[in-house]
Design a protein around this motif. Sequence first.
Motif, PDB file in Angstrom:
ATOM      1  N   ARG A  62     -20.861 -82.789  69.288  1.00  0.00           N
ATOM      2  CA  ARG A  62     -19.873 -82.378  70.300  1.00  0.00           C
ATOM      3  C   ARG A  62     -19.096 -81.143  69.842  1.00  0.00           C
ATOM      4  O   ARG A  62     -18.924 -80.188  70.599  1.00  0.00           O
ATOM      5  CB  ARG A  62     -18.917 -83.529  70.609  1.00  0.00           C
ATOM      6  CG  ARG A  62     -17.908 -83.178  71.682  1.00  0.00           C
ATOM      7  CD  ARG A  62     -17.432 -84.430  72.370  1.00  0.00           C
ATOM      8  NE  ARG A  62     -16.510 -84.146  73.415  1.00  0.00           N
ATOM      9  CZ  ARG A  62     -16.840 -83.745  74.646  1.00  0.00           C
ATOM     10  NH1 ARG A  62     -18.097 -83.584  74.957  1.00  0.00           N
ATOM     11  NH2 ARG A  62     -15.916 -83.516  75.546  1.00  0.00           N
ATOM     12  N   GLU A  63     -18.627 -81.171  68.597  1.00  0.00           N
ATOM     13  CA  GLU A  63     -17.927 -80.000  68.062  1.00  0.00           C
ATOM     14  C   GLU A  63     -18.852 -78.791  68.025  1.00  0.00           C
ATOM     15  O   GLU A  63     -18.449 -77.682  68.348  1.00  0.00           O
ATOM     16  CB  GLU A  63     -17.424 -80.276  66.642  1.00  0.00           C
ATOM     17  CG  GLU A  63     -16.122 -81.000  66.583  1.00  0.00           C
ATOM     18  CD  GLU A  63     -15.601 -81.113  65.161  1.00  0.00           C
ATOM     19  OE1 GLU A  63     -16.217 -80.558  64.215  1.00  0.00           O
ATOM     20  OE2 GLU A  63     -14.566 -81.759  64.990  1.00  0.00           O
ATOM     21  N   PHE A  64     -20.095 -79.019  67.615  1.00  0.00           N
ATOM     22  CA  PHE A  64     -21.074 -77.926  67.554  1.00  0.00           C
ATOM     23  C   PHE A  64     -21.222 -77.257  68.909  1.00  0.00           C
ATOM     24  O   PHE A  64     -21.176 -76.031  69.012  1.00  0.00           O
ATOM     25  CB  PHE A  64     -22.427 -78.460  67.068  1.00  0.00           C
ATOM     26  CG  PHE A  64     -23.544 -77.468  67.198  1.00  0.00           C
ATOM     27  CD1 PHE A  64     -23.640 -76.380  66.342  1.00  0.00           C
ATOM     28  CD2 PHE A  64     -24.497 -77.613  68.188  1.00  0.00           C
ATOM     29  CE1 PHE A  64     -24.671 -75.459  66.462  1.00  0.00           C
ATOM     30  CE2 PHE A  64     -25.534 -76.696  68.321  1.00  0.00           C
ATOM     31  CZ  PHE A  64     -25.616 -75.617  67.459  1.00  0.00           C
ATOM     32  N   GLN A  65     -21.366 -78.053  69.962  1.00  0.00           N
ATOM     33  CA  GLN A  65     -21.526 -77.494  71.310  1.00  0.00           C
ATOM     34  C   GLN A  65     -20.292 -76.709  71.721  1.00  0.00           C
ATOM     35  O   GLN A  65     -20.389 -75.629  72.313  1.00  0.00           O
ATOM     36  CB  GLN A  65     -21.792 -78.605  72.326  1.00  0.00           C
ATOM     37  CG  GLN A  65     -23.178 -79.181  72.232  1.00  0.00           C
ATOM     38  CD  GLN A  65     -23.396 -80.289  73.252  1.00  0.00           C
ATOM     39  OE1 GLN A  65     -22.476 -81.031  73.588  1.00  0.00           O
ATOM     40  NE2 GLN A  65     -24.606 -80.385  73.740  1.00  0.00           N
ATOM     41  N   LYS A  66     -19.113 -77.247  71.417  1.00  0.00           N
ATOM     42  CA  LYS A  66     -17.884 -76.581  71.802  1.00  0.00           C
ATOM     43  C   LYS A  66     -17.710 -75.252  71.072  1.00  0.00           C
ATOM     44  O   LYS A  66     -17.314 -74.255  71.671  1.00  0.00           O
ATOM     45  CB  LYS A  66     -16.688 -77.507  71.550  1.00  0.00           C
ATOM     46  CG  LYS A  66     -16.643 -78.669  72.531  1.00  0.00           C
ATOM     47  CD  LYS A  66     -15.709 -79.770  72.104  1.00  0.00           C
ATOM     48  CE  LYS A  66     -14.269 -79.403  72.213  1.00  0.00           C
ATOM     49  NZ  LYS A  66     -13.364 -80.535  71.933  1.00  0.00           N
ATOM     50  N   VAL A  67     -18.040 -75.230  69.788  1.00  0.00           N
ATOM     51  CA  VAL A  67     -17.910 -74.001  69.010  1.00  0.00           C
ATOM     52  C   VAL A  67     -18.965 -72.995  69.449  1.00  0.00           C
ATOM     53  O   VAL A  67     -18.669 -71.811  69.651  1.00  0.00           O
ATOM     54  CB  VAL A  67     -18.004 -74.299  67.497  1.00  0.00           C
ATOM     55  CG1 VAL A  67     -18.105 -73.017  66.690  1.00  0.00           C
ATOM     56  CG2 VAL A  67     -16.800 -75.123  67.047  1.00  0.00           C
TER      57      VAL A  67
END
Length: 128
Positions: free
Chosen positions: A39-44
């Motif tokens: 999730r963090e990866f997608q957001k970044v």
Amino acid sequence: MSTQTKTTAQKLQMTAEDYENMIFGAYARWCESVTINAREFQKVLANSAVNKWYLMEYAKHEAGFHEITDCYVSSCTVHDMQVCYNNCTYQMFNIRPTALLQEIKKTRAVSYLKVHGVKIPSLTFNQN
């Protein structure tokens, strides 16, 4: 020696498409290195401010590559150019825009969206 400055793609003997794919791959790997879950990866990865910061910093490292190699273009092999390029650009993994990343990571997930009084469950609402 030619007075014309060669582009990074020319020095690495890559097509423009291969060069763009290489840059995107490097950005994706960098995003993985600064996040702890998907999730963090997608957001970044999708964040335009982080992408802009990354490309500006990457350009600085590419400029360093050109400073080193411009005098040696005719005498270096493509492999030597690639090794030098990697050494210059791998330094990106040592830096990060902490303030931007903290802002992205602190945004919490929404478990549902209320539309006309009806709760719609979801784990994928866009927080940007």
